[in-house]
Motif scaffolding. Structure first.
Motif, short mmCIF file in Angstrom:
data_model
loop_
_atom_site.label_atom_id
_atom_site.label_comp_id
_atom_site.label_asym_id
_atom_site.label_seq_id
_atom_site.Cartn_x
_atom_site.Cartn_y
_atom_site.Cartn_z
N PHE A 60 -4.07 18.94 3.02
CA PHE A 60 -3.51 18.00 2.07
C PHE A 60 -4.49 17.56 0.98
O PHE A 60 -4.15 16.69 0.18
CB PHE A 60 -3.01 16.74 2.80
N ALA A 61 -5.69 18.09 0.96
CA ALA A 61 -6.71 17.62 0.01
C ALA A 61 -6.22 17.73 -1.43
O ALA A 61 -5.77 18.80 -1.87
CB ALA A 61 -8.00 18.41 0.20
N GLY A 62 -6.30 16.61 -2.17
CA GLY A 62 -5.92 16.60 -3.58
C GLY A 62 -4.43 16.48 -3.82
O GLY A 62 -4.00 16.42 -4.97
N GLN A 63 -3.60 16.44 -2.76
CA GLN A 63 -2.16 16.32 -2.91
C GLN A 63 -1.74 14.86 -2.74
O GLN A 63 -2.39 14.09 -2.04
CB GLN A 63 -1.44 17.20 -1.88
N TYR A 64 -0.62 14.51 -3.37
CA TYR A 64 -0.15 13.13 -3.35
C TYR A 64 1.08 12.98 -2.46
O TYR A 64 1.91 13.89 -2.35
CB TYR A 64 0.21 12.65 -4.76
N SER A 65 1.17 11.83 -1.81
CA SER A 65 2.37 11.44 -1.06
C SER A 65 2.70 9.99 -1.42
O SER A 65 1.81 9.20 -1.75
CB SER A 65 2.17 11.60 0.45
N LEU A 66 3.99 9.64 -1.33
CA LEU A 66 4.48 8.34 -1.82
C LEU A 66 5.07 7.54 -0.66
O LEU A 66 5.82 8.07 0.16
CB LEU A 66 5.55 8.56 -2.90
N TYR A 67 4.76 6.23 -0.64
CA TYR A 67 5.22 5.34 0.43
C TYR A 67 5.72 4.03 -0.18
O TYR A 67 4.93 3.12 -0.42
CB TYR A 67 4.10 5.08 1.43
N PRO A 68 7.02 3.92 -0.43
CA PRO A 68 7.56 2.67 -1.01
C PRO A 68 7.70 1.58 0.04
O PRO A 68 8.20 1.82 1.14
CB PRO A 68 8.92 3.11 -1.56
N LEU A 69 7.26 0.38 -0.31
CA LEU A 69 7.37 -0.79 0.59
C LEU A 69 6.78 -0.48 1.96
O LEU A 69 7.46 -0.49 2.98
CB LEU A 69 8.82 -1.22 0.73
N ALA A 70 5.47 -0.21 1.97
CA ALA A 70 4.79 0.17 3.21
C ALA A 70 3.99 -1.01 3.76
O ALA A 70 3.65 -1.95 3.05
CB ALA A 70 3.88 1.36 2.97
N ARG A 71 3.70 -0.96 5.05
CA ARG A 71 2.84 -1.91 5.72
C ARG A 71 1.66 -1.12 6.30
O ARG A 71 1.75 0.06 6.58
CB ARG A 71 3.61 -2.62 6.83
N SER A 72 0.54 -1.81 6.49
CA SER A 72 -0.63 -1.13 7.04
C SER A 72 -0.56 -1.10 8.56
O SER A 72 0.08 -1.93 9.19
CB SER A 72 -1.91 -1.84 6.59
N VAL A 73 -1.25 -0.10 9.13
CA VAL A 73 -1.30 0.08 10.58
C VAL A 73 -2.74 -0.21 11.02
O VAL A 73 -3.68 0.41 10.54
CB VAL A 73 -0.89 1.51 10.98
N GLU A 74 -2.88 -1.16 11.93
CA GLU A 74 -4.20 -1.54 12.42
C GLU A 74 -4.40 -1.02 13.84
O GLU A 74 -3.46 -0.99 14.64
CB GLU A 74 -4.34 -3.06 12.40
N THR A 75 -5.61 -0.62 14.15
CA THR A 75 -5.91 -0.08 15.48
C THR A 75 -7.21 -0.69 15.99
O THR A 75 -8.09 -1.08 15.21
CB THR A 75 -6.05 1.44 15.45
N ILE A 76 -7.31 -0.74 17.32
CA ILE A 76 -8.54 -1.15 17.98
C ILE A 76 -8.91 -0.06 18.99
O ILE A 76 -8.02 0.60 19.54
CB ILE A 76 -8.39 -2.51 18.70
#
Length: 587
Positions: free
Chosen positions: A329-345
């Motif tokens: 996927f290097a250099g390619q774009y993807s789109l995410y409308p109205l997204a939330r972040s994912v947090e991990t521990i």
């Protein structure tokens, strides 16, 4: 002229040889004439300058010829189109390279399109096992009957004894790289995975129209996946044939029994894809917390979305983690409308990899209703932020990992048991342990030394042969048992190795819905995630083939007239006016 005739005809014909010899004779006579009748010709300055010019010109021609020769023998193509239309995608290249036997593409069209031929030749460059042929069904009646051709332009794939109709070509629908690659992969694959979409709580439906997942479901079917829906309330457990379970933004929280069923499915080596938009509580907190995953309910703001016309709430991503899902996927774009972040521990025993990562200019906005949107360090989180993560760990259900057939256990127990009763064993031990009297020993020795009758000797020989035969027959049985146990052990080890639970979580589900699914590489993000979750080989993950985009500009009648007047009147008038002003100033 002789060399030119050789190039045109392709062989040294008598005409070409005659012209070549005549030309060489004339050149020789001309050189003799110059040496005899013009002795000072070679010493003239004009002759030296002309000779140097001739040698330089000839050298340039030879160098250009060598460059053209090398270019023809080992050509290098540079694709400057926007979507790399004339370059096969990495997925197409790998599919062709992994062909184990010849695959033939039969195109029943006597007048092939040059673009179709060029695409097939491009495929053949990456794999010698791919062959193609254009057939006239009116002349090749046997082949037309063999493939049961119904109309002109049908394309068939043949791989061994299997045949498959790929598509029907027309002026509107040329040969498609997407269909050809997916058709080859489907024909050569010996596995079919089933993807189940959870329903019953207002999840995103598999329907057409805005907000549906029909395009994603159809793309999975083209990749040889079976797509099904299921309701955990009615079935109480995940179907046994489920390779992947997809949960796409349920509007209502799941029941505790459903969450436990999904947890049990994961613990038994299952795979789960979770896609959740902001302001949604699916009731999966306990399941996700067990994997060290948490969901931030704040909306991710991306200033670059405003510049590109998508809006601040659409995250435009071109930064991806090092994972089989995103390896190309290097250099390619993807789109995410109205997204939330994912947090991990960090959680012991769980491997975690970020898949989709926003840029440093993004932030998680806690008050999206406040205008204008500005970053507040006290309540907002500065990017980069994870919009998707992939996690894996060994299956934790011991019953699933160490389950063995009872028949094998009984067989191993019976093989270890002694075939003799205890009484016989004790009797043998007593007989071996008790000493014999001297008289009996002497009698035995005398009897052994004495000659035996012929009948007894023959009986002993037969007994010896039978014992030898029994030993020979028993040895392969022992070997087969050991080989079977070794094979069973290898299968159990492979099962334990493959017993891995996998989880992919996205803080957005709209990127896979109709309309957004075909934007940039959104489809590749979704399809590669499902492929990895279904434990497919890494060769199956890559960027899908891209189709040519329609870049036509549709003008109205007034716009066409204005463009015509600008080209025919205003542009020439501007040039003449500029020239007149410059002439007047220099006059």
């Amino acid at each position: 002229m002789g060399i030119g005739a050789r190039v045109v005809s392709g062989s040294w014909s008598p005409l070409a040889l005659g012209l070549l010899i005549a030309g060489m004779v004339l050149i020789g006579l001309w050189l003799l004439f110059l040496g005899s009748f013009a002795p000072g010709f070679w010493g003239r300055r004009s002759t030296q300058v002309g000779t140097n010019a001739f040698v330089a010109t000839l050298s340039v021609l030879v160098i250009l010829g060598l460059f053209n020769f090398l270019a023809v023998r080992s050509g290098v193509r540079v694709d400057l189109t926007e979507n790399q239309l004339f370059t096969l995608s990495p997925l197409s290249q790998r599919v062709v390279q992994n062909l184990e036997q010849p695959l033939k593409v039969w195109v029943f069209n006597p007048n092939p399109n040059q673009a179709d031929r060029r695409l097939l030749e491009n495929y053949r460059q990456y794999g010698s096992n791919l062959e193609f042929k254009f057939i006239d069904p009116q002349k090749e009646l046997g082949l037309a009957r063999k493939f049961n051709v119904q109309s002109l332009g049908e394309v068939y794939l043949e791989y061994g004894s299997e045949r498959q109709l790929l598509q029907t070509l027309s002026e509107i629908e040329p040969l498609s790289e997407i269909k050809l690659t997916n058709g080859i992969a489907k024909l050569t694959s010996d596995r079919t995975d089933t993807v189940y979409f959870l329903q019953g709580h207002g999840e995103t439906p598999l329907e057409p129209g805005e907000g549906g997942l029909l395009q994603a479901a159809n793309a999975l079917k083209e990749k040889n996946f079976t797509v099904e829906t299921f309701n955990l309330i009615q079935e109480s457990q995940v179907p046994e044939d489920a390779s992947v379970v997809v949960i796409a933004s349920p509007k209502e929280p799941l029941f505790e029994a459903e969450v436990q069923a999904l947890s049990a499915y994961l613990s038994q080596g299952g795979s789960l894809l979770v896609m959740l938009n902001p302001d949604i509580n699916p009731g999966l907190d306990s399941l996700l917390a067990d994997w060290g995953v948490g969901l931030d309910n704040r909306i991710v703001i991306d200033p670059s979305g405003q510049v590109t016309g998508f809006g601040l709430a659409t995250s435009i991503v071109n930064n991806y983690g090092a994972h089989p899902i995103t390896q190309d996927f290097a250099g390619q774009y993807s789109l995410y409308p109205l997204a939330r972040s994912v947090e991990t521990i960090p959680v012991e025993g769980i491997e975690r990899t970020s898949l989709v990562i926003t840029n440093e200019e993004t932030w998680a906005e806690s008050e999206p209703e406040t205008q204008p949107l500005d970053f507040n360090p006290e309540s907002d989180s500065q990017g980069p932020l994870d919009l998707g993560v992939a996690l894996s760990r060994k299956a934790t259900d011991s019953d699933f990992i160490s389950e063995k057939p009872k028949a094998e256990e009984e067989k191993s127990e019976s093989s270890e048991a002694s075939p003799k009763p205890d009484d016989e064993e004790d009797a043998e031990e007593d007989s071996e342990a008790s000493p014999k009297p001297d008289d009996e020993e002497d009698a035995e020795e005398d009897s052994e030394a004495s000659a035996k009758p012929d009948d007894e000797e023959d009986a002993e020989e037969e007994d010896a042969e039978e014992e030898t035969t029994d030993k020979e027959q028993s040895e392969p049985i022992i070997d087969e048992d050991s080989e079977a146990s070794s094979k069973t052990s290898d299968e159990e080890n492979a099962q334990e190795k493959d017993a891995e639970s996998r989880l992919v979580v996205f803080g957005n589900s709209d990127f896979a819905t109709n309309g957004w699914f075909e934007g940039q590489i959104n489809s590749d993000v979704f399809l590669n995630s499902v492929s990895w979750l279904s434990n497919q080989e890494e060769e199956a993950f890559s960027i899908s083939p891209k189709e040519q985009q329609n870049r036509r500009v549709n003008l109205t009648q007034k716009q066409t007239a204005a463009l015509a007047w600008s080209a025919l009147l205003f542009v020439p008038l501007f040039g003449f006016t500029t020239a007149g002003v410059m002439w007047w100033q220099r006059r």
